[in-house]
Write an enzyme that holds these catalytic residues in place. Structure first.
Site, PDB file in Angstrom:
ATOM      1  N   HIS A  17       0.842  -1.203   0.000  1.00 26.87           N
ATOM      2  CA  HIS A  17       0.000   0.000   0.000  1.00 26.87           C
ATOM      3  C   HIS A  17       0.877   1.254   0.000  1.00 26.87           C
ATOM      4  O   HIS A  17       0.603   2.219  -0.717  1.00 26.87           O
ATOM      5  CB  HIS A  17      -0.891   0.054   1.250  1.00 26.87           C
ATOM      6  CG  HIS A  17      -1.876  -1.063   1.393  1.00 26.87           C
ATOM      7  ND1 HIS A  17      -1.966  -1.826   2.534  1.00 26.87           N
ATOM      8  CD2 HIS A  17      -2.814  -1.545   0.549  1.00 26.87           C
ATOM      9  CE1 HIS A  17      -2.938  -2.718   2.389  1.00 26.87           C
ATOM     10  NE2 HIS A  17      -3.457  -2.578   1.191  1.00 26.87           N
ATOM     11  N   LYS A  41     -17.680  -7.074   8.312  1.00 24.29           N
ATOM     12  CA  LYS A  41     -16.302  -7.583   8.270  1.00 24.29           C
ATOM     13  C   LYS A  41     -15.669  -7.536   9.656  1.00 24.29           C
ATOM     14  O   LYS A  41     -15.893  -6.596  10.420  1.00 24.29           O
ATOM     15  CB  LYS A  41     -15.474  -6.707   7.309  1.00 24.29           C
ATOM     16  CG  LYS A  41     -14.837  -7.498   6.163  1.00 24.29           C
ATOM     17  CD  LYS A  41     -14.200  -6.548   5.183  1.00 24.29           C
ATOM     18  CE  LYS A  41     -13.056  -7.207   4.430  1.00 24.29           C
ATOM     19  NZ  LYS A  41     -12.500  -6.319   3.402  1.00 24.29           N
ATOM     20  N   ARG A  90      -1.816  -6.556  -8.205  1.00 22.14           N
ATOM     21  CA  ARG A  90      -0.720  -7.472  -7.866  1.00 22.14           C
ATOM     22  C   ARG A  90      -0.608  -8.639  -8.822  1.00 22.14           C
ATOM     23  O   ARG A  90       0.474  -9.139  -9.080  1.00 22.14           O
ATOM     24  CB  ARG A  90      -0.934  -8.040  -6.447  1.00 22.14           C
ATOM     25  CG  ARG A  90      -0.657  -7.050  -5.352  1.00 22.14           C
ATOM     26  CD  ARG A  90      -1.169  -7.535  -4.026  1.00 22.14           C
ATOM     27  NE  ARG A  90      -2.628  -7.535  -4.007  1.00 22.14           N
ATOM     28  CZ  ARG A  90      -3.361  -7.748  -2.939  1.00 22.14           C
ATOM     29  NH1 ARG A  90      -2.779  -8.013  -1.797  1.00 22.14           N
ATOM     30  NH2 ARG A  90      -4.665  -7.705  -2.998  1.00 22.14           N
ATOM     31  N   SER A 127      -2.439  -7.730   3.289  1.00 17.46           N
ATOM     32  CA  SER A 127      -2.758  -7.525   4.707  1.00 17.46           C
ATOM     33  C   SER A 127      -3.092  -8.863   5.360  1.00 17.46           C
ATOM     34  O   SER A 127      -2.783  -9.088   6.532  1.00 17.46           O
ATOM     35  CB  SER A 127      -3.941  -6.569   4.861  1.00 17.46           C
ATOM     36  OG  SER A 127      -3.607  -5.294   4.397  1.00 17.46           O
TER      37      SER A 127
HETATM   38  P1  ADP Z   1      -9.528  -4.377   0.019  1.00 18.86           P
HETATM   39  O1  ADP Z   1     -10.356  -4.608   1.240  1.00 18.86           O
HETATM   40  O2  ADP Z   1     -10.146  -3.450  -0.987  1.00 18.86           O
HETATM   41  O3  ADP Z   1      -8.929  -5.624  -0.595  1.00 18.86           O
HETATM   42  P2  ADP Z   1      -6.843  -3.712   0.767  1.00 18.86           P
HETATM   43  O4  ADP Z   1      -6.528  -2.842   1.923  1.00 18.86           O
HETATM   44  O5  ADP Z   1      -6.425  -5.132   0.853  1.00 18.86           O
HETATM   45  O6  ADP Z   1      -8.367  -3.519   0.577  1.00 18.86           O
HETATM   46  O7  ADP Z   1      -6.246  -3.129  -0.576  1.00 18.86           O
HETATM   47  C1  ADP Z   1      -6.480  -1.818  -1.020  1.00 18.86           C
HETATM   48  C2  ADP Z   1      -5.761  -1.562  -2.347  1.00 18.86           C
HETATM   49  O8  ADP Z   1      -4.378  -1.798  -2.182  1.00 18.86           O
HETATM   50  C3  ADP Z   1      -6.182  -2.471  -3.502  1.00 18.86           C
HETATM   51  O9  ADP Z   1      -6.154  -1.713  -4.696  1.00 18.86           O
HETATM   52  C4  ADP Z   1      -5.111  -3.506  -3.548  1.00 18.86           C
HETATM   53  O10 ADP Z   1      -4.956  -4.063  -4.852  1.00 18.86           O
HETATM   54  C5  ADP Z   1      -3.911  -2.693  -3.169  1.00 18.86           C
HETATM   55  N1  ADP Z   1      -2.860  -3.524  -2.599  1.00 18.86           N
HETATM   56  C6  ADP Z   1      -2.967  -4.457  -1.650  1.00 18.86           C
HETATM   57  N2  ADP Z   1      -1.781  -5.063  -1.401  1.00 18.86           N
HETATM   58  C7  ADP Z   1      -0.892  -4.493  -2.242  1.00 18.86           C
HETATM   59  C8  ADP Z   1       0.508  -4.686  -2.520  1.00 18.86           C
HETATM   60  N3  ADP Z   1       1.225  -5.604  -1.891  1.00 18.86           N
HETATM   61  N4  ADP Z   1       1.077  -3.906  -3.434  1.00 18.86           N
HETATM   62  C9  ADP Z   1       0.354  -2.963  -4.073  1.00 18.86           C
HETATM   63  N5  ADP Z   1      -0.957  -2.746  -3.898  1.00 18.86           N
HETATM   64  C10 ADP Z   1      -1.578  -3.490  -2.996  1.00 18.86           C
END
Ligand code: ADP
Length: 152
Positions: A17, A41, A90, A127
């Site tokens: 992120h 959630k 990803r 995450s």
């Molecule tokens: P969600 O609940 O929408 O999946 P996340 O917090 O997991 O929320 O992800 C939010 C955004 O961050 C999404 O666009 C996701 O693709 C991106 N994202 C998650 N992990 C990574 C990563 N390792 N590298 C780049 N972008 C990421």
């Protein structure tokens, strides 16, 4: 003024992120990191902690704002006067999932979704993996920004 909303759960923010936000601020005048609140959630970190981790990680970056929201991301865009949604990609699974959402958002509004390919060095991080490592007593130092490590 070009504004983008970067929506997600950020439970917790990861180096993946972080990379997307950093690169987003080179494209937009403001990146609003929007933490979605979904009553159905279950989260590992409280909303306050998730927000604080991101704020601390970008405390020296005035172009990053952190907010929380419920409801549709496109409605939030209208409220914040943001023309873009920023998302990270990803892998092919992310692409298929994101494609459907982006198309739907385009049907419902004029908001454009901008995708950034993840940095190769952080593309494997999610995450949910971070939470798994934490639950099992592992070391997440290399997976998340420093602010997350300060917790408790
Ligand atoms: P969600 O609940 O929408 O999946 P996340 O917090 O997991 O929320 O992800 C939010 C955004 O961050 C999404 O666009 C996701 O693709 C991106 N994202 C998650 N992990 C990574 C990563 N390792 N590298 C780049 N972008 C990421």
């Amino acid at each position: 003024m070009k504004k983008a909303i970067f929506p997600g759960s950020f439970d917790p923010i990861t180096n993946g992120h972080f990379d997307i936000i950093k690169r987003g601020i080179s494209l937009f005048d403001e990146v609003i990191v929007a933490i979605g609140v979904n009553a159905e959630k279950k989260y590992m970190f409280t909303l306050e902690d998730r927000k604080r981790f991101i704020e601390e990680s970008f405390k020296d970056e005035p172009k990053v704002k952190v907010i929380t929201y419920t409801g549709l991301t496109i409605d939030l865009c209208k409220k914040e006067k943001a023309q873009f949604i920023l998302r990270g990609l990803r892998n092919p699974a992310d692409f298929e999932f994101e494609k459907a959402i982006a198309h739907t958002n385009r049907v419902l509004s004029k908001i454009e979704t901008v995708f950034l390919l993840t940095a190769a060095s952080t593309s494997y991080i999610s995450s949910s993996i971070v939470r798994d490592v934490l639950r099992n007593g592992g070391d997440i130092t290399k997976l998340v920004p420093e602010a997350v490590l300060k917790k408790g």
